[in-house]
Design a protein around this motif. Structure first.
Motif, PDB file in Angstrom:
ATOM      1  N   ALA A  22       1.120  -1.285  -0.061  1.00 21.56           N
ATOM      2  CA  ALA A  22       0.088  -0.159  -0.178  1.00 21.56           C
ATOM      3  C   ALA A  22       0.917   1.210  -0.032  1.00 21.56           C
ATOM      4  O   ALA A  22       0.518   2.382  -0.583  1.00 21.56           O
ATOM      5  N   HIS A  23       2.109   0.962   0.741  1.00 19.47           N
ATOM      6  CA  HIS A  23       2.906   2.370   0.793  1.00 19.47           C
ATOM      7  C   HIS A  23       3.355   2.718  -0.720  1.00 19.47           C
ATOM      8  O   HIS A  23       3.582   1.946  -1.387  1.00 19.47           O
ATOM      9  N   LEU A  24       3.172   4.132  -0.949  1.00 19.99           N
ATOM     10  CA  LEU A  24       3.297   4.640  -2.184  1.00 19.99           C
ATOM     11  C   LEU A  24       4.799   4.459  -2.592  1.00 19.99           C
ATOM     12  O   LEU A  24       5.167   4.265  -3.994  1.00 19.99           O
ATOM     13  N   LEU A  25       5.756   4.606  -1.597  1.00 18.88           N
ATOM     14  CA  LEU A  25       7.214   4.593  -2.152  1.00 18.88           C
ATOM     15  C   LEU A  25       7.488   3.161  -2.675  1.00 18.88           C
ATOM     16  O   LEU A  25       8.322   2.781  -3.655  1.00 18.88           O
ATOM     17  N   ARG A  26       6.885   2.161  -1.726  1.00 15.53           N
ATOM     18  CA  ARG A  26       7.018   0.858  -2.375  1.00 15.53           C
ATOM     19  C   ARG A  26       6.420   0.476  -3.674  1.00 15.53           C
ATOM     20  O   ARG A  26       6.950  -0.180  -4.481  1.00 15.53           O
ATOM     21  N   LYS A  27       5.070   1.145  -3.862  1.00 10.39           N
ATOM     22  CA  LYS A  27       4.571   1.046  -5.159  1.00 10.39           C
ATOM     23  C   LYS A  27       5.704   1.782  -6.365  1.00 10.39           C
ATOM     24  O   LYS A  27       5.708   0.935  -7.456  1.00 10.39           O
ATOM     25  N   ILE A  28       5.944   2.844  -6.082  1.00 11.81           N
ATOM     26  CA  ILE A  28       6.970   3.403  -7.056  1.00 11.81           C
ATOM     27  C   ILE A  28       8.354   2.617  -7.294  1.00 11.81           C
ATOM     28  O   ILE A  28       8.516   2.309  -8.369  1.00 11.81           O
ATOM     29  N   LEU A  29       8.859   1.977  -6.237  1.00 17.98           N
ATOM     30  CA  LEU A  29       9.955   0.961  -6.316  1.00 17.98           C
ATOM     31  C   LEU A  29       9.443  -0.087  -7.058  1.00 17.98           C
ATOM     32  O   LEU A  29      10.532  -0.525  -8.080  1.00 17.98           O
ATOM     33  N   ALA A  30       8.376  -0.695  -6.936  1.00 16.88           N
ATOM     34  CA  ALA A  30       7.845  -1.775  -7.714  1.00 16.88           C
ATOM     35  C   ALA A  30       7.754  -1.615  -9.065  1.00 16.88           C
ATOM     36  O   ALA A  30       8.224  -2.329 -10.080  1.00 16.88           O
ATOM     37  N   ILE A  31       7.390  -0.354  -9.536  1.00 13.72           N
ATOM     38  CA  ILE A  31       7.139  -0.003 -10.846  1.00 13.72           C
ATOM     39  C   ILE A  31       8.641  -0.238 -11.450  1.00 13.72           C
ATOM     40  O   ILE A  31       8.974  -0.639 -12.640  1.00 13.72           O
ATOM     41  N   ASN A  32       9.464   0.467 -10.644  1.00 15.72           N
ATOM     42  CA  ASN A  32      10.933   0.518 -11.113  1.00 15.72           C
ATOM     43  C   ASN A  32      11.507  -0.875 -11.619  1.00 15.72           C
ATOM     44  O   ASN A  32      12.282  -1.131 -12.499  1.00 15.72           O
ATOM     45  N   VAL A  33      11.168  -1.755 -10.397  1.00 24.21           N
ATOM     46  CA  VAL A  33      11.677  -3.131 -10.620  1.00 24.21           C
ATOM     47  C   VAL A  33      10.992  -3.666 -12.152  1.00 24.21           C
ATOM     48  O   VAL A  33      11.941  -4.376 -12.811  1.00 24.21           O
TER      49      VAL A  33
END
Lengths: 102, 486, 498
Positions: A26-37
């Motif tokens: 849910a955390h936005l930073l994790r979502k952004i990192l996920a997109i980068n992965v």
């Protein structure tokens, strides 16, 4: 030939891993990192598949694509980060609230 | 003289003009309004030039910098690109005029460069000849659109923008992975070359699946529409108009190109299946979007759900698959763009005037903002698909194909969708006619904002009278040559 | 395109252009508004007159504009079209005069008259439509243009009536669209042709044609207030009186009935329709509507609601005349299109006068009202007797031809329907007439207003007197060469040529 496939499969693996993370965190930073992965996964696929034969020089076109892709990904990440900060400033949360605006 | 004008690379200008305009607005914020309007006019002229060029010489191909495929970047313009460019130019000009009154101060300073960059990305996308360039332009378009949504400020808009960004990036990555597979399998990203080389194979079909999934997510096809209503409803009114009229159409355009020129001609069974699936999702979108629109209490959300429903119609042509059905879809793209822009602008005027957009409290709007209500109603005629309007032409052609091919269930969806649209549109109009006690305070909404909305709505109606001429222009370069006739 | 050919377009434009300008007039520009209204109405009537003369003298008026690939926007002034155009142009002129008087000093007049003109534009357009697509276009325009008139008062009741009206008519429009497209996929043409264009179609398609016919009748029956689709009409009575007059006599209900006539004669062809076996069910449906409407009218105390149910009943005579299949019944049905219009418009004018002048809305409040408003009630009485079918009034002519036509076609049962309906008509009109003329009047009226020497304002009084005179005159002069009856004979002779 086989390790080219290996790299490509690794790329697909990263893509799927990123997708999984994007959905469950849910955390936005994790979502952004996920997109980068996920993006990195796609780039890996592109680069790996550029080597058509083990001995022949690799095809330059996918490399050009990856460079372009990285530029796009960096700008997108920058926008995402600033937007995340703004969301945090406006709502005090680092997650997206569900549902519709009221 | 005419030869010189014909020789101008209008297509290249269509990308350069908004790009330079955007930069200029960024550097000279105090002049941004005039620069933006000037740019919008220049783009309209350039589209006219391109249209003339196409009418004279047929479909055009440009190699930028003279490199040529596969290394250089090619532009390609045919009737379908022209349709999309005209749509962008018309809506763009109107939105520019509207925004010159809507945005002031800081907001204006941010709006104009972003909007012109968005326009540049959009034009470049409609002119791209290869699937990788389509990815780049799609991504730029998405980033600019997200920034514009965030322009509204406030928790809702930022939240919606963030979700929109994540969805947009996710969709693009799916698409890019598909591009990687296609390039590996067939050694090119050029659409024309691919059209000759592509063969049904597992690699090709997984690429089709990935690319389609990404594009459908970005086109907000049911059930992947979840991000759209919030983003379109919480953005500033002119941005909502842009998003619903133009931005969602861009990924659909890519899908259309891929389908018409690369995937459909292969004609294999999985294609048929995918076509039926898309049709089913489209039908679900028409019904679900219509029902949700009916349940909304806020005008802008109602219009946003109406977009979900209208996007559904676009997918009904996939199972029908004839050139007549595609013509209907092309016409729907254009008429929906004009009508929906008019609706969001009308909603913007009402918000501007009343300070809210609660549908049940819209009493007396007909008295106080007659032009705005006229715009909403006329646009509604096209959205409902009543004659005479662009929406009617589209609906007629789709109905005709559905009944001709004996697939009456698509006809039923078209009819039901029209009834739902009538229900949600008249829900608004009905409330606007009631008597209001509040004193009339007209004159608060700038005339420019009311008139732009009216002009768009009127244009959507007028489209109903120019179908035969329009189809001649759209037919340049035979964009539907890959599909079966009649 | 020469001027003569563009006459049909000018007839449509003669109300469209003034209407469009009126929208932008300020409320206070009364003179300009009246001028535009009257000029449009007079020009339309004059153009209709010119075309009538031209058709008699062998001219053809038609105009085409491309609309869809393969289908044109097509206006053609044929004999049947001119019957309806002349009727609507005449009644529009009178209704405009009446509306100007009726809405004096009320709010939103520019909006009202703008949509009012659009309504008549749509009516003229669908009368002149030369193919089904054009008809459909104006049919839908009519729906949209009448909605603001029904909700004009802006009350909650008006809003609900408007909503109901839309549910019925938009639904009907959708069915009509479906039927039209379907037919187009079978035939590739939609152009109205005397005696139809479907009889050549392969027998494989006959079941489809029957379904399409049902869709047509349902789609058109909504506006014509045929039995299961009539619910919107009594509710729409919340609209101002001129709107009711327009709905019942000039535009909406008539558009539906006219559409049924077009579909049966010029799409299917009456003989082909009879071969398909669809005319008898239509005749039964029309008969049921006639009886049902009359019975419901009996029990309404609200005057306008009683008149509304009377319309439900009376308009179905037109469908009945069509469905009986035969030249004489056709004459009866078509001429009733005109006669019912003139009679019903008079009744609504009179009801409006009573409401405006004395505040009377109910039948039970009408005791002795004829002594207070003799002119209005004379007009009312003539029209009511016409509705009952008393000779020598126009209603008698219609019923005579319907009855003779039914006998001629061997459908004797129709006589019982006509007789029963006439008895019911008498039962719900005669008590009103009796009470108005012979019962003692109350000491005060609900809301009396004084208009000087006349019993009410002259723009309210003149139109009903003229239409009542027409009811009498057209009945007396039915056999003269300029009567609607003669014109209808001419139309029928084309449909039943040997």
């Amino acid at each position: 030939m086989s390790y080219i496939i290996l790299y490509a499969l690794l790329g697909v693996g990263l893509f799927v891993l990123g997708l999984y993370a994007l959905i469950i965190h849910a955390h936005l930073l994790r979502k952004i990192l996920a997109i980068n992965v996920m993006g990195t996964g796609v780039f890996l696929v592109l680069v790996a598949l550029a080597a058509r034969h083990q001995d022949a020089p690799p095809d330059p076109v996918p490399h050009a694509m990856v460079i372009t892709g990285i530029v796009v990904a960096v700008s997108a990440t920058a926008l995402a980060l600033i937007l995340m900060l703004k969301v945090y400033a406006a709502t005090g949360k680092t997650e997206l609230h569900d549902g519709k605006p009221d | 003289m005419t030869g010189d004008l014909l020789g101008i690379p209008w297509a290249v200008l269509l990308i350069l003009l908004p790009l330079i305009g955007g930069l200029a607005c960024f550097l000279l914020p105090s002049l941004s309004k005039s620069l933006g309007l000037l740019c919008a006019l220049a783009i309209l002229v350039a589209v006219g030039g391109l249209g003339w060029q196409l009418a004279e010489n047929g479909a055009q191909r440009y190699a930028i910098g003279g490199w040529g495929a596969p290394l250089g970047i090619d532009l390609y313009a045919d009737g379908l690109s022209l349709l999309m460019l005209v749509m962008a130019a018309l809506v763009g000009l109107g939105v520019s005029v509207y925004s010159s009154a809507y945005f002031n101060g800081d907001k204006a300073r941010h709006f104009w460069p972003l909007w012109l960059f968005l326009w540049a990305a959009l034009n470049a996308l409609f002119l791209s000849a290869d699937i990788f360039n389509l990815y780049v332009t799609l991504e730029l378009l998405g980033l600019a659109a997200v920034a514009l949504v965030a322009l509204a400020g406030g928790a809702d808009a930022l939240n919606a923008a963030m979700r929109y960004l994540l969805v947009s990036l996710l969709g693009s990555l799916f698409y890019l992975l598909g591009v990687a597979l296609i390039y590996h399998g067939f050694g090119s990203v050029d659409i024309a070359i691919l059209a000759q080389r592509i063969e049904p194979s597992p690699a090709a079909w997984s690429a089709v699946g990935l690319m389609s999934a990404g594009l459908l997510l970005k086109t907000a096809l049911f059930p992947m529409h979840f991000w759209l209503p919030a983003a379109h409803a919480s953005a500033p009114a002119p941005v909502s108009a842009l998003l619903s009229a133009l931005v969602v159409k861009a990924p659909f355009y890519i899908l259309l190109r891929l389908w018409l020129e690369i995937f459909s001609p292969t004609g294999a069974a999985p294609g048929q299946l995918l076509g039926q699936l898309l049709g089913l999702l489209g039908a679900a979108a028409v019904l679900w979007g219509g029902i949700q629109a009916l349940r909304q209490t806020r005008l802008k959300l109602l219009i946003a759900y109406s977009t979900v429903a209208q996007l559904g119609y676009l997918f009904l042509a996939f199972p029908l698959g004839t050139s007549i059905a595609w013509k209907g879809v092309f016409y729907l793209l254009l008429s929906h763009a004009l009508a929906k822009a008019a609706m969001f602008m009308a909603a913007g005027n009402i918000l501007y005037f009343c300070g809210h957009d609660r549908i049940t409290d819209l009493d007396g709007v007909a008295q106080r903002l007659p032009l705005t209500l006229a715009a909403f109603s006329l646009a509604g005629v096209s959205i409902m698909g009543l004659p005479p309007s662009g929406g009617f032409v589209a609906k007629w052609l789709l109905l005709e194909t559905a009944l001709r091919s004996g697939q009456w269930w698509w006809a039923a969806i078209l009819i039901l969708g029209g009834l739902l649209a009538a229900a949600y549109i008249f829900q608004v109009i009905g409330h606007a006619f009631t008597q209001a006690d509040a004193p009339a305070e007209t004159g608060l909404v700038p005339a420019r904002m009311e008139w732009t909305a009216v002009m768009f709505a009127f244009a959507a109606i007028l489209l109903g009278f120019f179908a035969t001429d329009a189809f001649e222009l759209i037919g340049i370069g035979a964009p539907t040559s890959g599909v079966s006739g009649g | 395109m020469n001027l003569a050919q563009s006459l049909p377009l000018l007839v449509v434009a003669s109300s469209l252009v003034p209407g469009a300008i009126i929208f932008f007039l300020d409320e206070k520009q009364t003179v300009a508004r009246i001028f535009l209204n009257m000029a449009g109405a007079l020009i339309k009537l004059a153009l209709a007159g010119v075309m009538l003369w031209g058709i008699v003298h062998g001219y053809h008026y038609e105009i085409r504009l491309p609309l869809l690939p393969g289908i044109d926007l097509f206006l053609r002034a044929g004999p049947l079209a001119m019957l309806f155009v002349t009727l609507s142009a005449t009644l529009w002129l009178l209704t405009t005069i009446y509306a100007i008087g009726y809405l004096e000093d009320s709010p939103h007049r520019s909006r009202f008259f703008g949509f009012f003109s659009l309504c008549v534009t749509a009516t003229a357009g669908l009368a002149l439509a030369g193919n089904l697509l054009t008809f459909l276009l104006f049919y839908e325009l009519l729906t949209l243009a009448t909605y603001p008139l029904i909700v004009h008062r802006g009350t909650e009741e008006a809003r609900l009536a408007g909503r109901n009206y839309l549910i019925y008519t938009i639904g009907g429009g959708a069915l009509l669209l479906l039927a039209t497209v379907w037919l187009y996929t079978l035939t590739g043409t939609l152009e109205f042709t005397a005696r139809g264009f479907l009889s050549g179609l392969d027998a494989v398609h006959h079941p489809a044609l029957i379904v399409i016919f049902v869709l047509f009748i349902a789609g058109l029956g909504v506006k014509a207030a045929l039995l299961p689709f009539h619910g919107w009409l009594p509710q729409a009575m919340v609209a101002p009186a001129p709107v009711s007059a327009l709905l019942h006599a000039v535009a909406v209900v008539k558009a539906g009935a006219f559409g049924i006539v077009r579909v049966v004669y010029d799409v299917y062809g009456i003989e082909f329709a009879a071969d398909l076996g669809v005319t008898l069910p239509l005749a039964i449906l029309a008969s049921a509507t006639i009886i049902y409407g009359s019975v419901r009218a009996l029990f309404q105390d609200d005057l306008k609601r009683r008149l509304a149910f009377s319309t439900v009943s009376q308009v179905s005579y037109i469908a009945l005349g069509v469905a009986v299949v035969g030249p004489i019944a056709t004459i009866g049905g078509l001429v009733h299109l005109v006669h019912q219009g003139i009679q019903k418009v008079t009744l609504f004018f009179c009801a409006g006068n009573l409401a405006e002048t004395l505040g009377i809305h109910k039948v039970s409040e009408m005791n002795g009202v004829a002594r207070r408003m003799p002119w209005t009630m004379t007009a009312f009485t003539i029209s009511a007797l016409g509705m009952i079918g008393l000779p020598p009034l126009t209603g008698f002519i219609s019923k005579w031809y319907l009855g003779m036509g039914a006998l001629d076609a061997g459908q004797n049962w129709v006589i019982f329907i006509l007789a029963g309906s006439s008895l019911l008509n008498a039962a719900y009109f005669l008590p009103i007439v009796y009470a108005a003329w012979f019962k003692p009047s109350p000491s005060t009226w609900p809301h009396e207003r004084s208009f000087g020497a006349l019993e009410t304002a002259w723009p309210l009084l003149l139109p009903p007197i003229i239409t009542a005179a027409l009811t009498l005159g057209l009945g007396l002069l039915a056999s003269s060469p300029i009567s609607p009856l003669e014109w209808v004979r001419f139309i029928a002779s084309r449909e039943f040529a040997p």
